[in-house]
Motif scaffolding. Structure first.
Motif, PDB file in Angstrom:
ATOM      1  N   ASN A  45       0.830  -1.209   0.000  1.00 56.75           N
ATOM      2  CA  ASN A  45       0.000   0.000   0.000  1.00 56.75           C
ATOM      3  C   ASN A  45       0.866   1.263   0.000  1.00 56.75           C
ATOM      4  O   ASN A  45       0.617   2.211  -0.745  1.00 56.75           O
ATOM      5  CB  ASN A  45      -0.930   0.017   1.216  1.00 56.75           C
ATOM      6  N   ILE A  46       1.887   1.255   0.866  1.00 60.07           N
ATOM      7  CA  ILE A  46       2.766   2.432   0.948  1.00 60.07           C
ATOM      8  C   ILE A  46       3.592   2.567  -0.334  1.00 60.07           C
ATOM      9  O   ILE A  46       3.779   3.670  -0.860  1.00 60.07           O
ATOM     10  CB  ILE A  46       3.679   2.343   2.184  1.00 60.07           C
ATOM     11  N   ALA A  47       4.081   1.433  -0.846  1.00 61.05           N
ATOM     12  CA  ALA A  47       4.848   1.469  -2.098  1.00 61.05           C
ATOM     13  C   ALA A  47       3.992   2.018  -3.237  1.00 61.05           C
ATOM     14  O   ALA A  47       4.466   2.842  -4.036  1.00 61.05           O
ATOM     15  CB  ALA A  47       5.355   0.069  -2.440  1.00 61.05           C
ATOM     16  N   ASN A  48       2.746   1.573  -3.317  1.00 61.02           N
ATOM     17  CA  ASN A  48       1.831   2.093  -4.339  1.00 61.02           C
ATOM     18  C   ASN A  48       1.645   3.595  -4.192  1.00 61.02           C
ATOM     19  O   ASN A  48       1.604   4.326  -5.191  1.00 61.02           O
ATOM     20  CB  ASN A  48       0.475   1.387  -4.237  1.00 61.02           C
ATOM     21  N   PHE A  49       1.502   4.034  -2.949  1.00 70.37           N
ATOM     22  CA  PHE A  49       1.335   5.468  -2.692  1.00 70.37           C
ATOM     23  C   PHE A  49       2.520   6.246  -3.256  1.00 70.37           C
ATOM     24  O   PHE A  49       2.357   7.236  -3.979  1.00 70.37           O
ATOM     25  CB  PHE A  49       1.198   5.730  -1.193  1.00 70.37           C
ATOM     26  N   GLU A  58      11.485   5.714  -3.025  1.00 72.53           N
ATOM     27  CA  GLU A  58      10.761   5.299  -1.817  1.00 72.53           C
ATOM     28  C   GLU A  58       9.872   4.096  -2.115  1.00 72.53           C
ATOM     29  O   GLU A  58       9.755   3.177  -1.298  1.00 72.53           O
ATOM     30  CB  GLU A  58       9.920   6.458  -1.274  1.00 72.53           C
ATOM     31  N   ALA A  59       9.238   4.107  -3.276  1.00 76.21           N
ATOM     32  CA  ALA A  59       8.386   2.971  -3.661  1.00 76.21           C
ATOM     33  C   ALA A  59       9.198   1.690  -3.701  1.00 76.21           C
ATOM     34  O   ALA A  59       8.788   0.659  -3.146  1.00 76.21           O
ATOM     35  CB  ALA A  59       7.741   3.235  -5.021  1.00 76.21           C
ATOM     36  N   ILE A  60      10.371   1.758  -4.331  1.00 76.26           N
ATOM     37  CA  ILE A  60      11.231   0.575  -4.442  1.00 76.26           C
ATOM     38  C   ILE A  60      11.623   0.073  -3.053  1.00 76.26           C
ATOM     39  O   ILE A  60      11.643  -1.138  -2.797  1.00 76.26           O
ATOM     40  CB  ILE A  60      12.473   0.904  -5.297  1.00 76.26           C
ATOM     41  N   LYS A  61      11.933   0.995  -2.159  1.00 76.85           N
ATOM     42  CA  LYS A  61      12.329   0.613  -0.797  1.00 76.85           C
ATOM     43  C   LYS A  61      11.243  -0.216  -0.113  1.00 76.85           C
ATOM     44  O   LYS A  61      11.521  -1.248   0.508  1.00 76.85           O
ATOM     45  CB  LYS A  61      12.623   1.872   0.028  1.00 76.85           C
ATOM     46  N   TYR A  62       9.989   0.219  -0.271  1.00 74.48           N
ATOM     47  CA  TYR A  62       8.893  -0.510   0.384  1.00 74.48           C
ATOM     48  C   TYR A  62       8.512  -1.776  -0.367  1.00 74.48           C
ATOM     49  O   TYR A  62       8.122  -2.775   0.247  1.00 74.48           O
ATOM     50  CB  TYR A  62       7.688   0.416   0.584  1.00 74.48           C
ATOM     51  N   TRP A  63       8.632  -1.758  -1.712  1.00 70.29           N
ATOM     52  CA  TRP A  63       8.410  -3.005  -2.450  1.00 70.29           C
ATOM     53  C   TRP A  63       9.378  -4.073  -1.936  1.00 70.29           C
ATOM     54  O   TRP A  63       9.005  -5.230  -1.722  1.00 70.29           O
ATOM     55  CB  TRP A  63       8.667  -2.830  -3.949  1.00 70.29           C
ATOM     56  N   ASN A  85       6.379  -4.960 -10.010  1.00 70.16           N
ATOM     57  CA  ASN A  85       6.183  -3.581  -9.562  1.00 70.16           C
ATOM     58  C   ASN A  85       7.516  -2.850  -9.371  1.00 70.16           C
ATOM     59  O   ASN A  85       7.622  -1.656  -9.680  1.00 70.16           O
ATOM     60  CB  ASN A  85       5.378  -3.566  -8.261  1.00 70.16           C
ATOM     61  N   ILE A  86       8.511  -3.560  -8.845  1.00 70.51           N
ATOM     62  CA  ILE A  86       9.845  -2.953  -8.719  1.00 70.51           C
ATOM     63  C   ILE A  86      10.370  -2.587 -10.108  1.00 70.51           C
ATOM     64  O   ILE A  86      10.946  -1.508 -10.303  1.00 70.51           O
ATOM     65  CB  ILE A  86      10.815  -3.917  -8.003  1.00 70.51           C
ATOM     66  N   GLY A  87      10.157  -3.477 -11.073  1.00 70.48           N
ATOM     67  CA  GLY A  87      10.568  -3.194 -12.446  1.00 70.48           C
ATOM     68  C   GLY A  87       9.910  -1.940 -12.989  1.00 70.48           C
ATOM     69  O   GLY A  87      10.571  -1.105 -13.629  1.00 70.48           O
ATOM     70  N   ILE A  88       8.618  -1.794 -12.721  1.00 68.40           N
ATOM     71  CA  ILE A  88       7.887  -0.602 -13.180  1.00 68.40           C
ATOM     72  C   ILE A  88       8.476   0.660 -12.558  1.00 68.40           C
ATOM     73  O   ILE A  88       8.668   1.678 -13.228  1.00 68.40           O
ATOM     74  CB  ILE A  88       6.386  -0.726 -12.845  1.00 68.40           C
ATOM     75  N   SER A  89       8.796   0.600 -11.257  1.00 67.18           N
ATOM     76  CA  SER A  89       9.376   1.774 -10.584  1.00 67.18           C
ATOM     77  C   SER A  89      10.741   2.127 -11.160  1.00 67.18           C
ATOM     78  O   SER A  89      11.057   3.303 -11.374  1.00 67.18           O
ATOM     79  CB  SER A  89       9.484   1.510  -9.072  1.00 67.18           C
TER      80      SER A  89
END
Length: 232
Positions: A45-49, A58-63, A85-89
């Motif tokens: 949820n936080i990574a998506n945010f 930050e997204a990658i860190k939470y993923w 999702n990490i790839g997308i980021s």
């Protein structure tokens, strides 16, 4: 949970400060209860945010926090989703090498569990990187593979997405005839694609056709749109 729901609502309303606070409260609650599956969802949820708000590091860190748990407990399906999702980021922050690396990890898992939809989606993501890197032959192969799988599962949205990639490929290659054919196909059958993205591709197509006044008119209208202002 209660806080996650409020976070989603706040994010949809564009109240980013509240969304972040609620997602963090939700994660704290999940960590306290020590339910690994819910903790992964909390990190997601936080990574998506962060991903939606353009904070890709930050997204990658939470993923990766969620990934560490999913790998520890052997939840390979969740691991595949997170690698994708990490790839997308990484793609969005312009690190194409790491994007491909993570897409390939997701693809291996999806193939191992025969997740046709997952395979199709990752192939499309890989094609998107190839188009950006102007590796158009490789991109074309991935697009065709992805399209066949979307057709197999009758996933109309997926077919529209790969057609959009194919349109980008033809425009990059300067193939006006095929670009126009694909654009018309998208325009007839893909109502869920964002209109401003299609208008931008149409402007590029008109430039390739040397219809500069038409292209200028489209781009001028786009400049006024909410989506373009938000991207700026």
């Amino acid at each position: 949970d209660f806080y996650a729901g409020l976070g989603i609502i706040s994010q949809m309303k564009g109240i980013e400060k509240d969304a972040k606070r609620y997602f963090e409260l939700s994660l704290d609650q999940r960590l306290f209860k020590k339910d690994n599956f819910k903790v992964i969802a909390g990190y997601n949820n936080i990574a998506n945010f962060y991903s939606i708000t353009g904070q890709h590091d930050e997204a990658i860190k939470y993923w990766k926090k969620g990934l560490a748990i999913s790998e520890k407990i052997g939840d390979i399906v969740q691991s595949a989703h997170i690698y994708n999702n990490i790839g997308i980021s990484y793609f969005k922050r312009g690190d194409f090498e790491k994007a491909i690396e993570n897409y390939q990890k997701a693809l291996l898992i999806y193939k191992a569990i025969n997740d046709v939809m997952g395979i199709a989606n990752v192939l499309g993501n890989i094609a998107e990187v190839m188009v950006e890197e102007f590796k158009l032959g490789e991109a074309y192969e991935s697009i065709n593979e992805s399209r066949k799988l979307h057709e197999l599962t009758k996933n109309l949205d997926g077919i529209c997405e790969v057609n959009f990639l194919l349109l980008s490929l033809y425009l990059n290659a300067g193939d006006v005839k095929n670009a126009e054919l694909v654009f018309n196909e998208i325009n007839r059958g893909c109502r869920n694609l964002p209109e401003h993205l299609l208008d931008f591709k149409l402007a590029i197509l008109e430039i390739k056709k040397k219809n500069f006044d038409v292209a200028e008119s489209i781009l001028t209208e786009l400049e006024k749109s909410e989506f373009v202002r938000r991207d700026k």
